[in-house]
Design an enzyme around this catalytic site. Structure first.
Site, short mmCIF file in Angstrom:
data_model
loop_
_atom_site.label_atom_id
_atom_site.label_comp_id
_atom_site.label_asym_id
_atom_site.label_seq_id
_atom_site.Cartn_x
_atom_site.Cartn_y
_atom_site.Cartn_z
N GLN A 242 -18.87 -0.78 -0.24
CA GLN A 242 -19.20 -2.13 -0.05
C GLN A 242 -20.66 -2.15 0.83
OE1 GLN A 242 -15.73 -4.80 1.24
NE2 GLN A 242 -15.11 -2.54 1.61
N GLU B 246 -7.62 1.68 13.07
CA GLU B 246 -6.27 0.97 13.09
C GLU B 246 -5.85 0.69 12.00
OE1 GLU B 246 -7.74 -2.00 15.96
OE2 GLU B 246 -8.80 -3.03 14.06
N ASN C 89 -8.93 4.42 9.10
CA ASN C 89 -9.38 3.60 9.78
C ASN C 89 -9.20 3.70 11.34
OD1 ASN C 89 -10.02 0.84 11.03
ND2 ASN C 89 -10.06 -0.14 8.89
N ALA D 123 -13.55 8.41 11.01
CA ALA D 123 -13.61 8.71 9.61
C ALA D 123 -14.27 10.19 9.72
CB ALA D 123 -14.73 8.12 8.92
N HIS E 86 -21.85 -4.24 -3.47
CA HIS E 86 -22.47 -5.30 -2.98
C HIS E 86 -24.05 -5.26 -2.92
CE1 HIS E 86 -18.65 -6.57 -0.55
NE2 HIS E 86 -18.47 -6.72 -1.57
N THR F 280 -12.75 0.15 6.24
CA THR F 280 -13.16 -1.35 5.51
C THR F 280 -11.88 -2.22 6.16
OG1 THR F 280 -13.41 -3.03 3.95
CG2 THR F 280 -11.98 -1.09 3.44
N ASP G 172 -26.48 0.45 2.53
CA ASP G 172 -27.21 1.67 3.15
C ASP G 172 -27.17 2.85 2.02
OD1 ASP G 172 -24.63 2.05 5.14
OD2 ASP G 172 -24.92 3.71 3.40
N1 APR Z 1 -14.00 5.43 11.36
C1 APR Z 1 -13.05 4.71 10.78
N2 APR Z 1 -13.05 3.33 10.69
C2 APR Z 1 -13.66 2.93 11.48
C3 APR Z 1 -14.85 3.27 12.22
C4 APR Z 1 -14.93 4.75 11.99
N3 APR Z 1 -15.65 5.28 12.92
N4 APR Z 1 -15.39 2.31 13.14
C5 APR Z 1 -15.04 1.41 12.61
N5 APR Z 1 -14.07 1.11 11.44
C6 APR Z 1 -13.41 0.20 10.79
C7 APR Z 1 -12.86 -0.89 11.61
O1 APR Z 1 -11.73 -0.75 12.22
C8 APR Z 1 -12.82 -2.00 10.68
O2 APR Z 1 -11.59 -2.02 9.96
O3 APR Z 1 -14.25 -0.33 9.91
C9 APR Z 1 -13.85 -1.50 9.59
C10 APR Z 1 -15.00 -2.45 9.35
O4 APR Z 1 -14.74 -3.68 9.26
P1 APR Z 1 -16.03 -4.68 8.78
O5 APR Z 1 -17.09 -4.93 9.96
O6 APR Z 1 -15.27 -6.02 8.31
O7 APR Z 1 -16.74 -4.20 7.44
P2 APR Z 1 -16.36 -4.36 5.90
O8 APR Z 1 -14.93 -4.11 5.89
O9 APR Z 1 -17.16 -2.98 5.19
O10 APR Z 1 -16.97 -5.59 5.50
C11 APR Z 1 -16.66 -5.86 4.17
O11 APR Z 1 -17.78 -8.07 4.45
O12 APR Z 1 -19.54 -9.04 5.45
C12 APR Z 1 -19.18 -8.56 4.22
O13 APR Z 1 -20.49 -7.66 2.67
C13 APR Z 1 -20.15 -7.44 3.90
O14 APR Z 1 -19.41 -5.48 2.73
C14 APR Z 1 -19.13 -6.25 3.84
C15 APR Z 1 -17.80 -6.77 3.73
#
Ligand code: APR
Length: 230
Positions: free
Chosen positions: A88, A200, A198, A216, A106, A173, A91
């Site tokens: 998603q 959590e 994740n 991760a 995306h 995610t 980068d």
């Molecule tokens: N290791 C593992 N997981 C992590 C880490 C880490 N170091 N840091 C953060 N996370 C987890 C968080 O707990 C969260 O569940 O990554 C997730 C990030 O969630 P979002 O900020 O919602 O990002 P994402 O899920 O990629 O968003 C999906 O939403 O805004 C749109 O198009 C955009 O592609 C994006 C989509």
């Protein structure tokens, strides 16, 4: 476990220094989604939107892939079966971490799109509103990013991969945005074992058979070691 399909989100790039979207200090805490990530926002204020992606493109060029990206690149090189990454993220850290079988559902910061003729080309580091398309010369260039309300790319192919997966991993995610949040259900329907990485449990954590909680860079590296040692 020969076909492995992996979905990644902003969390896999967090340890490289790219902020996620929904953390307290995340991107959506600083910008209104409707202003910078919708076609209507782009129509209303193309400069605001183009500058938002210019800033993210510049940031992505400054950071490095972390151990999780590199581990997935190694998994693709060394695993006997197929490894496909669906991200998603926009980068290019997966590419720089060694992944080649990659789908940017995306879109990607490094690509520009012509809203008039659908031509794509390598985006300059800094885009301006109404840049001309190199193919049709219309002043209709836009970031090649899938905005809210638009259809993610290659969905038929992605569902094909999900139906063939023996192992489905979701990394970093929050499970807030569909269709990506529906991928685990699709993989389970095809009989895959499912694992969530994740910090959590996510909003859809209960749909996974296995959870690996932690950063991760650590959990994905350990997981890849285990798979390659089988
Ligand atoms: N290791 C593992 N997981 C992590 C880490 C880490 N170091 N840091 C953060 N996370 C987890 C968080 O707990 C969260 O569940 O990554 C997730 C990030 O969630 P979002 O900020 O919602 O990002 P994402 O899920 O990629 O968003 C999906 O939403 O805004 C749109 O198009 C955009 O592609 C994006 C989509």
């Amino acid at each position: 476990m020969n076909k492995i399909v992996i979905l990644t989100g902003a969390g896999i790039s967090a340890e490289s220094g790219i902020e996620t979207f929904r953390a307290e200090d995340g991107l959506w805490a600083k910008h209104r989604v409707e202003d910078v990530a919708t076609p209507e926002g782009f129509q209303r204020d193309p400069k605001l939107v183009v500058d938002f992606y210019n800033a993210r493109r510049a940031q992505a060029a400054e950071v490095e892939p972390n151990a999780a990206h590199i581990a997935l690149g190694r998994l693709e090189q060394e695993h006997r079966g197929e490894v496909v990454v669906i991200t998603q993220n926009v980068d290019d850290l997966h590419e720089r971490g060694g992944t080649t079988r990659l789908h940017h559902m995306h879109g990607e910061l490094k690509s520009a799109l012509c809203a008039a003729c659908d031509h794509r080309w390598a985006a300059p580091l800094v885009m301006a509103p109404h840049d001309r398309c190199p193919a049709c010369a219309a002043a209709a260039a836009r970031p090649d990013i899938v905005w809210f309300g638009e259809m993610p790319y290659e969905m038929d192919l992605l569902f094909q991969h999900l139906s063939e997966a023996d192992l489905f991993a979701s990394i970093g995610t929050s499970g807030n945005v569909y269709p990506a949040a529906g991928f685990v259900a699709e993989a389970r329907r095809g009989g895959a074992h499912t694992v969530e990485f994740n910090l959590e449990r996510s909003a859809i954590g209960n749909q996974f058979s296995e959870h690996r909680i932690g950063p991760a860079s650590q959990t994905v590296s350990a997981w890849v070691e285990e798979i390659l040692a089988r």
